[in-house]
Design a protein around this motif. Structure first.
Motif, short mmCIF file in Angstrom:
data_model
loop_
_atom_site.label_atom_id
_atom_site.label_comp_id
_atom_site.label_asym_id
_atom_site.label_seq_id
_atom_site.Cartn_x
_atom_site.Cartn_y
_atom_site.Cartn_z
N ARG A 1 -3.30 5.49 0.63
CA ARG A 1 -3.83 5.98 -0.72
C ARG A 1 -5.13 4.93 -1.13
NH1 ARG A 1 -3.03 5.51 -6.64
NH2 ARG A 1 -1.03 3.86 -5.94
N GLU A 2 -4.78 3.70 -1.04
CA GLU A 2 -5.60 2.52 -0.61
C GLU A 2 -7.07 2.44 -0.50
OE1 GLU A 2 -1.67 1.79 -2.66
OE2 GLU A 2 -2.52 2.14 -0.46
N ALA A 3 -7.97 1.96 -0.55
CA ALA A 3 -9.25 1.24 0.45
C ALA A 3 -9.24 -0.09 0.79
CB ALA A 3 -10.52 2.32 -0.25
N ILE A 4 -8.94 -0.18 2.11
CA ILE A 4 -8.49 -1.74 2.14
C ILE A 4 -9.43 -3.04 2.75
CG2 ILE A 4 -6.69 -2.95 3.54
CD1 ILE A 4 -4.96 -1.10 3.49
N CYS A 5 -9.82 -4.14 1.84
CA CYS A 5 -11.06 -4.53 2.58
C CYS A 5 -10.19 -5.80 3.48
CB CYS A 5 -11.92 -5.45 1.49
SG CYS A 5 -12.84 -4.00 1.18
N ILE A 6 -10.59 -6.51 4.02
CA ILE A 6 -10.96 -7.81 5.04
C ILE A 6 -11.38 -8.83 4.64
CG2 ILE A 6 -9.35 -9.28 7.29
CD1 ILE A 6 -7.99 -6.57 5.82
N VAL B 1 12.50 12.53 1.43
CA VAL B 1 11.35 12.61 0.37
C VAL B 1 10.84 12.31 0.14
CG1 VAL B 1 10.63 13.91 -1.67
CG2 VAL B 1 13.05 15.12 -0.99
N LEU B 2 8.90 12.20 1.10
CA LEU B 2 7.73 10.95 0.27
C LEU B 2 6.71 11.74 -0.26
CD1 LEU B 2 7.43 7.97 1.59
CD2 LEU B 2 5.56 9.80 3.24
N GLU B 3 7.24 10.41 -1.66
CA GLU B 3 5.93 10.98 -3.46
C GLU B 3 4.47 10.42 -2.96
OE1 GLU B 3 7.32 13.23 -5.54
OE2 GLU B 3 9.67 13.38 -5.03
N HIS B 4 3.64 11.39 -2.92
CA HIS B 4 2.52 10.19 -3.46
C HIS B 4 3.05 8.69 -4.36
CE1 HIS B 4 -2.00 10.51 -4.32
NE2 HIS B 4 -1.78 10.07 -5.81
N GLY B 5 1.99 7.89 -4.17
CA GLY B 5 2.10 6.89 -4.39
C GLY B 5 2.81 6.34 -3.76
N GLN B 6 3.87 6.46 -3.50
CA GLN B 6 4.69 5.92 -3.20
C GLN B 6 5.04 4.21 -2.03
OE1 GLN B 6 8.17 8.43 -1.74
NE2 GLN B 6 9.65 6.10 -0.86
N ILE B 7 4.73 3.49 -2.56
CA ILE B 7 4.71 1.98 -1.35
C ILE B 7 5.32 2.39 -0.02
CG2 ILE B 7 5.06 -0.45 -1.09
CD1 ILE B 7 4.02 -0.39 -4.27
N GLU C 1 1.71 19.52 -3.42
CA GLU C 1 2.85 19.13 -4.78
C GLU C 1 2.88 17.83 -5.75
OE1 GLU C 1 6.45 21.28 -3.42
OE2 GLU C 1 6.05 22.56 -4.66
N GLY C 2 2.25 16.57 -4.04
CA GLY C 2 2.06 15.74 -3.94
C GLY C 2 3.54 15.17 -3.83
N ARG C 3 4.20 15.74 -2.68
CA ARG C 3 4.93 15.40 -1.39
C ARG C 3 5.66 16.28 -0.24
NH1 ARG C 3 8.10 18.26 -6.29
NH2 ARG C 3 8.99 19.75 -5.69
N ILE C 4 6.19 15.47 0.44
CA ILE C 4 6.88 16.38 1.55
C ILE C 4 7.70 16.01 2.25
CG2 ILE C 4 4.18 16.66 2.85
CD1 ILE C 4 4.51 14.27 4.79
N ILE C 5 8.51 16.64 3.09
CA ILE C 5 9.57 16.14 3.71
C ILE C 5 9.47 16.27 5.04
CG2 ILE C 5 11.97 16.58 3.50
CD1 ILE C 5 12.46 19.13 1.65
N LEU C 6 9.90 14.73 4.85
CA LEU C 6 9.88 14.28 6.63
C LEU C 6 11.34 14.48 6.94
CD1 LEU C 6 8.97 10.19 5.89
CD2 LEU C 6 7.22 12.04 6.40
N PHE D 1 1.26 -1.06 -0.43
CA PHE D 1 -0.16 0.01 0.51
C PHE D 1 0.86 1.63 0.20
CE2 PHE D 1 0.55 -0.90 4.25
CZ PHE D 1 0.92 -0.51 5.16
N SER D 2 0.35 2.51 -0.49
CA SER D 2 1.21 3.55 -0.31
C SER D 2 0.75 4.97 -0.28
CB SER D 2 1.23 3.82 -2.37
OG SER D 2 -0.34 3.81 -2.63
N VAL D 3 1.24 5.22 -0.02
CA VAL D 3 0.79 7.28 0.46
C VAL D 3 -0.15 7.94 0.08
CG1 VAL D 3 2.99 7.96 0.74
CG2 VAL D 3 1.62 9.10 1.96
N ASP D 4 -1.01 8.62 0.39
CA ASP D 4 -1.55 9.71 -0.20
C ASP D 4 -1.43 10.94 0.19
OD1 ASP D 4 -4.10 11.18 -1.24
OD2 ASP D 4 -5.74 10.02 0.05
N LEU D 5 -0.32 11.64 -1.16
CA LEU D 5 -0.60 12.60 -1.00
C LEU D 5 -1.24 14.04 -1.79
CD1 LEU D 5 3.54 13.25 0.19
CD2 LEU D 5 1.58 12.79 1.56
#
Length: 361
Positions: free
Chosen positions: A255-260, A314-320, A239-244, A195-199
């Motif tokens: 970014r993903e919606a997850i089902c169990i 740097v963390l980017e949108h959609g990065q796993i 910008e779809g990115r942040i600096i940690l 799963f990836s991050v939503d930015l």
């Protein structure tokens, strides 16, 4: 007993048969669809450092060496940020051969950056209980961002019980997704579900929160109580990115919606270290039914508890940034997360722990 993670009614059977015992009667609402909530005892030991007992020693042996002072939790006591405490839990285990257990922080615990891990006598790993273990359980607690007020009986950790081999192979997970989608969109399956991050939120530019460095205490008994602005800084980007920042703690969202699905459970696991020097979770179990019911069929997004390590990153949108490892249930639970039990985070998006009021829009 069929291999898999034990369901709620199987956990209750263990309680009735003495495999799970406690110094105070176990409450019905401690039993979740695939886990048991663990309660703090009435004493905390402030210790010099985190430790594992080691295969030839007990936790009590190590406490005799490392305790600085003893604190009574009755009536509430402050556990200070940056300090390490060991608290005997009310529950103890007597596991049969072939059954192991694994612990994790509960969701609200992780979202407070309250690092808490279960340790055992003769233990060589955090949060893992070997087959045949017969003995007490302890919580090691180290508040990272906020000092907290804790009391006996509070629920910071949860534990699951595994009979035999429980984990799905990638091929098995792909087959489950083909029959009942476990994620919206195309799955990334490699030793679990990536799963990836939503930015890039659908509306606005708020993508997360960063813990402030100097705040008041958080009383764990106070729910929907604290003003988020006193404890958290908003993280915004167009910008779809942040600096940690190194050492900072963030609440972000997948970014993903997850089902169990009901016949499975899942554990959040870190992704490969090569993708960046940060940790993406502290709380790790997902009960059967998470995102399955009560979320409009769209699943629930996973909240990410992120701490950056040595260097800005740097963390980017959609990065796993992590993966969910799916497990078979031994039997289907009688109650599902989000449908049959009270569930604070079903259908969630970006959300702080239940101790904070909803931020002003």
């Amino acid at each position: 007993m069929k291999s898999g993670v034990l369901a709620d009614h199987q956990i209750r059977a263990m309680i009735a048969e003495g495999g799970i015992a406690a110094s105070s009667p176990i409450l019905n609402d401690q039993v979740q669809p695939a886990s048991l909530d663990l309660r703090l005892g009435d004493t905390a030991y402030r210790v010099r450092a985190s430790f594992l007992a080691g295969k030839d020693r007990t936790v009590t042996d190590r406490l005799d060496e490392l305790t600085m002072h003893r604190i009574t939790l009755t009536g509430g006591a402050v556990l200070e940020k940056g300090c390490v405490y060991v608290v005997p839990l009310m529950e103890r285990l007597s596991l049969p051969q072939g059954m192991t257990a694994a612990a994790s922080a509960k969701s609200s615990t992780g979202r407070l950056d309250l690092m808490t891990r279960v340790i055992t006598d003769h233990g060589v790993e955090f949060d893992r209980v070997p087959e045949g273990y017969d003995g007490p359980l302890y919580a090691e607690i180290c508040p990272q961002s906020f000092s907290v007020v804790a009391q006996p009986g509070q629920l910071l950790n949860q534990i699951i019980f595994r009979q035999g081999q429980t984990f799905l192979s990638d091929a098995e997970l792909a087959a489950v997704h083909a029959e009942t989608p476990v994620v919206n969109g195309e799955p990334v399956i490699s030793e679990g579900l990536g799963f990836s991050v939503d930015l890039k939120p659908r509306t606005g530019d708020l993508v997360g929160y960063r813990a402030k460095r100097h705040t008041g205490v958080v009383d764990l008994a106070n729910l929907n109580h604290y003003d988020p602005a006193e404890y958290w800084e908003e993280v915004r980007t167009t910008e779809g990115r942040i600096i940690l920042d190194p050492g900072a703690f963030y609440i972000l969202v997948s970014r993903e919606a997850i089902c169990i699905p009901p016949d499975y459970a899942a554990e959040m696991a870190p992704y490969l270290a090569m993708v960046g020097e940060f940790r993406v979770h502290y709380a790790g179990f997902f009960d059967p039914g998470f995102g399955w019911d009560g979320a409009g069929g769209a699943g629930s997004r996973g909240v990410l508890e992120v701490r950056c390590h040595e260097a800005p990153f740097v963390l980017e949108h959609g990065q796993i940034v992590g993966r969910l490892v799916y497990e078979h249930m031994s039997e289907r639970p009688t109650a599902l997360y989000g449908r049959d039990i009270k569930s604070n985070y079903q259908g969630q998006g970006l959300k702080l722990s239940k101790h904070f009021r909803s931020p002003a829009s």
